[in-house]
Scaffold this motif. Structure first.
Motif, PDB file in Angstrom:
ATOM      1  N   GLY A  56       0.811  -1.213   0.000  1.00 17.47           N
ATOM      2  CA  GLY A  56       0.000   0.000   0.000  1.00 17.47           C
ATOM      3  C   GLY A  56       0.840   1.256   0.000  1.00 17.47           C
ATOM      4  O   GLY A  56       2.051   1.213  -0.171  1.00 17.47           O
ATOM      5  N   SER A  71      -4.310   2.159  -2.357  1.00 17.81           N
ATOM      6  CA  SER A  71      -4.852   2.542  -1.045  1.00 17.81           C
ATOM      7  C   SER A  71      -3.758   2.510   0.021  1.00 17.81           C
ATOM      8  O   SER A  71      -2.682   1.951  -0.205  1.00 17.81           O
ATOM      9  CB  SER A  71      -5.969   1.577  -0.651  1.00 17.81           C
ATOM     10  OG  SER A  71      -7.040   1.663  -1.562  1.00 17.81           O
ATOM     11  N   HIS A  74      -3.468  -1.532   0.668  1.00 23.23           N
ATOM     12  CA  HIS A  74      -4.206  -1.978  -0.515  1.00 23.23           C
ATOM     13  C   HIS A  74      -4.542  -3.463  -0.443  1.00 23.23           C
ATOM     14  O   HIS A  74      -5.666  -3.873  -0.738  1.00 23.23           O
ATOM     15  CB  HIS A  74      -3.384  -1.681  -1.776  1.00 23.23           C
ATOM     16  CG  HIS A  74      -4.189  -1.745  -3.022  1.00 23.23           C
ATOM     17  ND1 HIS A  74      -4.795  -0.621  -3.554  1.00 23.23           N
ATOM     18  CD2 HIS A  74      -4.504  -2.776  -3.828  1.00 23.23           C
ATOM     19  CE1 HIS A  74      -5.452  -0.978  -4.649  1.00 23.23           C
ATOM     20  NE2 HIS A  74      -5.294  -2.278  -4.825  1.00 23.23           N
ATOM     21  N   ASP A  92      -7.886  -8.445  -0.319  1.00 19.33           N
ATOM     22  CA  ASP A  92      -8.045  -7.079  -0.823  1.00 19.33           C
ATOM     23  C   ASP A  92      -8.580  -6.191   0.290  1.00 19.33           C
ATOM     24  O   ASP A  92      -9.533  -6.552   0.972  1.00 19.33           O
ATOM     25  CB  ASP A  92      -9.014  -7.057  -2.005  1.00 19.33           C
ATOM     26  CG  ASP A  92      -9.261  -5.654  -2.519  1.00 19.33           C
ATOM     27  OD1 ASP A  92      -8.289  -4.891  -2.659  1.00 19.33           O
ATOM     28  OD2 ASP A  92     -10.436  -5.308  -2.777  1.00 19.33           O
ATOM     29  N   SER A  94      -8.662  -2.636  -0.511  1.00 19.17           N
ATOM     30  CA  SER A  94      -8.538  -1.383  -1.247  1.00 19.17           C
ATOM     31  C   SER A  94      -9.864  -0.775  -1.678  1.00 19.17           C
ATOM     32  O   SER A  94     -10.916  -1.397  -1.599  1.00 19.17           O
ATOM     33  CB  SER A  94      -7.697  -1.627  -2.494  1.00 19.17           C
ATOM     34  OG  SER A  94      -8.442  -2.401  -3.407  1.00 19.17           O
TER      35      SER A  94
END
Length: 145
Positions: A56, A71, A74, A92, A94
């Motif tokens: 991330g 993100s 992420h 995930d 994100s």
């Protein structure tokens, strides 16, 4: 004087890391349990060393990208044991999505990774002419002697 090029040190500029270049933080002499191999030369190979590797924009992540499509945290790649065998899972976390072989993952759900799976972050495929901006990796297990 610089020992390598013999120029006065005052004339040399310090190399700075490009801010858009991903940064990987981990101990140097550990043996990875898996590897993420980049599709683009712009991104580094990611050795998976921890039982939970975060990807991330956050400085606290194991692998940090300075890309606004990514993100804060992420995705997380987990290593778990199943009957004594290591299993890789991706989760995930994100806004823009994490993809395996072009298929978007359900947020918060851990999905098994298999050797050769194509992981991409924020996009399922590159835009034409922008392969270097496509953040994608192939998952590989380690080579065992």
């Amino acid at each position: 004087l610089c020992a390598r090029c013999k120029k006065p040190m005052a004339l040399l500029r310090k190399k700075r890391q490009r801010p858009d270049r991903p940064v990987y933080k981990a101990a140097a002499q550990q043996v990875p349990w898996g590897i993420l191999v980049p599709l683009s030369k712009r991104n580094p190979e990611i050795p998976l060393l921890l039982d939970a590797c975060t990807i991330g924009r956050s400085a606290d992540c194991t692998m940090t990208f300075e890309d606004e499509r990514i993100s804060g945290v992420h995705a997380v790649i987990h290593r778990e044991d199943s009957d004594g065998c290591p299993v890789a899972l991706i989760e995930d976390r994100s806004t823009n999505g994490t993809f395996i072989n072009g298929k978007r993952l359900e947020k918060g759900l851990r999905v098994p990774l298999s050797p050769g799976h194509l992981l991409s972050f924020a996009e399922d495929k590159p835009e034409p002419g922008f392969m270097d901006a496509f953040i994608a990796y192939t998952f590989l297990p380690p080579i065992i002697d």
